[in-house]
Design an enzyme around this catalytic site. Structure first.
Site, PDB file in Angstrom:
ATOM      1  N   HIS A 185       0.830  -1.199   0.000  1.00  0.00           N
ATOM      2  CA  HIS A 185       0.000   0.000   0.000  1.00  0.00           C
ATOM      3  C   HIS A 185       0.866   1.251   0.000  1.00  0.00           C
ATOM      4  O   HIS A 185       0.517   2.263  -0.624  1.00  0.00           O
ATOM      5  CB  HIS A 185      -0.931  -0.006   1.217  1.00  0.00           C
ATOM      6  CG  HIS A 185      -2.054   0.966   1.137  1.00  0.00           C
ATOM      7  ND1 HIS A 185      -2.039   2.181   1.804  1.00  0.00           N
ATOM      8  CD2 HIS A 185      -3.229   0.931   0.458  1.00  0.00           C
ATOM      9  CE1 HIS A 185      -3.157   2.831   1.556  1.00  0.00           C
ATOM     10  NE2 HIS A 185      -3.913   2.098   0.735  1.00  0.00           N
ATOM     11  N   CYS A 186       2.007   1.189   0.662  1.00  0.00           N
ATOM     12  CA  CYS A 186       2.881   2.356   0.800  1.00  0.00           C
ATOM     13  C   CYS A 186       3.525   2.775  -0.516  1.00  0.00           C
ATOM     14  O   CYS A 186       3.902   3.944  -0.670  1.00  0.00           O
ATOM     15  CB  CYS A 186       3.979   2.073   1.808  1.00  0.00           C
ATOM     16  SG  CYS A 186       3.406   1.518   3.423  1.00  0.00           S
ATOM     17  N   ILE A 187       3.689   1.856  -1.456  1.00  0.00           N
ATOM     18  CA  ILE A 187       4.401   2.185  -2.694  1.00  0.00           C
ATOM     19  C   ILE A 187       3.448   2.418  -3.863  1.00  0.00           C
ATOM     20  O   ILE A 187       3.895   2.595  -4.999  1.00  0.00           O
ATOM     21  CB  ILE A 187       5.439   1.098  -3.053  1.00  0.00           C
ATOM     22  CG1 ILE A 187       4.771  -0.232  -3.414  1.00  0.00           C
ATOM     23  CG2 ILE A 187       6.412   0.897  -1.896  1.00  0.00           C
ATOM     24  CD1 ILE A 187       5.743  -1.284  -3.949  1.00  0.00           C
TER      25      ILE A 187
END
Length: 344
Positions: free
Chosen positions: A333-335
């Site tokens: 989700h962070c990337i």
């Protein structure tokens, strides 16, 4: 204008990512660096099976990106230092009163509180770059915030963390009221649910100080998926128990108590750096699917897939090994960052 951030489950136009580049967090050895390039590329190709992917690539990495991404991934060049698109890039919003209009919230980005190790000044411009690329109306914000620090249900509820938006390294003059007012103005979320903290590893030197997207998410209005560490030997066992008790007393924008569904942590407790923060909560919802984090544990990965299939009916759940991403401070989700379709 009344901007609203749609739920992640709303139809997407595409997903945005940024390709890794040489730097402190990529890895010290050639093998470690190749591991990171491969992990980001694997996620991009998994997402591309469901929807278009646009990858921002620093000019220094253009040849490598072309070789590893191939023709399936659209490449757009821009100077980068950090490459966590969820955090440095824009948060997309729509205006229900103006069909077809897309907005892009350009949060102020200072590398998760301007730590000494972070190189972030180039990537702080990526929100504006992406907004220009897609013709979105820019929604500027003086709030230091990252996309991984918020989760919404698309109906007025936002999850926040006291140690992120109220972090004195980010917003030394902010209080809850000011943050909440900015959530209304930028993403149309008038009901804030505040978590007191995030997971233990996230407070290490290379952490974000409590991003919510590794702790909890809202798969549908009125329901929460919550990271659950069930091994008492891990400090997050106490953390997640505390968060569950708190969230059980909260309501969403419609006044509903949350139906809390636990996503058990994998069995691995430690890596070379200490207690891990491996979390299945950090998945990405895409058109017709879910890109889930995998941790090389067949049983635990399968359990998580089953829970995600139940939480997102009708979507195919695909697991991608995320250990190399978590080793650098985040997850799938962070990337990634979804660009919603602006209804015509």
């Amino acid at each position: 204008m009344a901007w609203r951030m749609p739920a992640e489950t709303a139809p997407h136009e595409r997903t945005w990512m940024a390709f890794p580049r040489e730097g402190r967090t990529l890895g010290e050895s050639a093998a470690e660096r190749e591991e990171a390039y491969a992990a980001w590329s694997d996620v991009a190709h998994a997402v591309a099976e469901f929807e278009p992917v646009s990858m921002v690539v620093d000019p220094s990495e253009s040849d490598r990106a072309a070789r590893m991404l191939g023709s399936a991934i659209e490449v757009r060049e821009a100077p980068l230092d950090e490459y966590w698109m969820r955090d440095m890039g824009p948060t997309f919003v729509v205006d229900d009163d103006r069909p077809g209009v897309l907005g892009a919230v350009d949060w102020t980005f200072n590398g998760w509180g301007a730590p000494g190790w972070a190189d972030w000044r180039l990537s702080a411009e990526i929100g504006r770059f992406v907004a220009d690329e897609v013709g979105a109306e820019l929604v500027s914000s003086l709030l230091v915030n990252e996309g991984g620090g918020i989760h919404v249900d698309g109906e007025g509820t936002v999850l926040l963390t006291e140690t992120v938006q109220l972090d004195p390294r980010r917003n030394p003059f902010a209080d809850r009221a000011r943050v909440e007012a900015e959530m209304v103005r930028t993403i149309g979320a008038a009901h804030a649910v505040w978590l007191p903290r995030g997971l233990t590893r996230d407070y290490d030197a290379f952490g974000t100080n409590g991003h919510v997207d590794i702790v909890a998410t809202i798969p549908s209005p009125g329901r929460l998926l919550l990271h659950a560490q069930r091994d008492a030997g891990h400090p997050d066992a106490a953390v997640t128990a505390e968060l569950r008790a708190l969230l059980a007393e909260q309501t969403d924008a419609a006044g509903r108590r949350f139906d809390i569904v636990e996503l058990p942590a994998p069995e691995t407790l430690r890596d070379d750096e200490g207690f891990v923060d491996w979390s299945y909560v950090n998945h990405l919802v895409v058109n017709g699917g879910v890109i889930a984090c995998g941790f090389g544990e067949e049983r635990a990965d399968a359990v998580a897939r089953g829970i995600l299939e139940d939480a997102y009916p009708g979507r195919k759940v695909v697991t991608v090994d995320a250990r190399a991403i978590f080793a650098r401070g985040g997850g799938i989700h962070c990337i990634t960052q979804q660009q919603p379709k602006a209804a015509s």
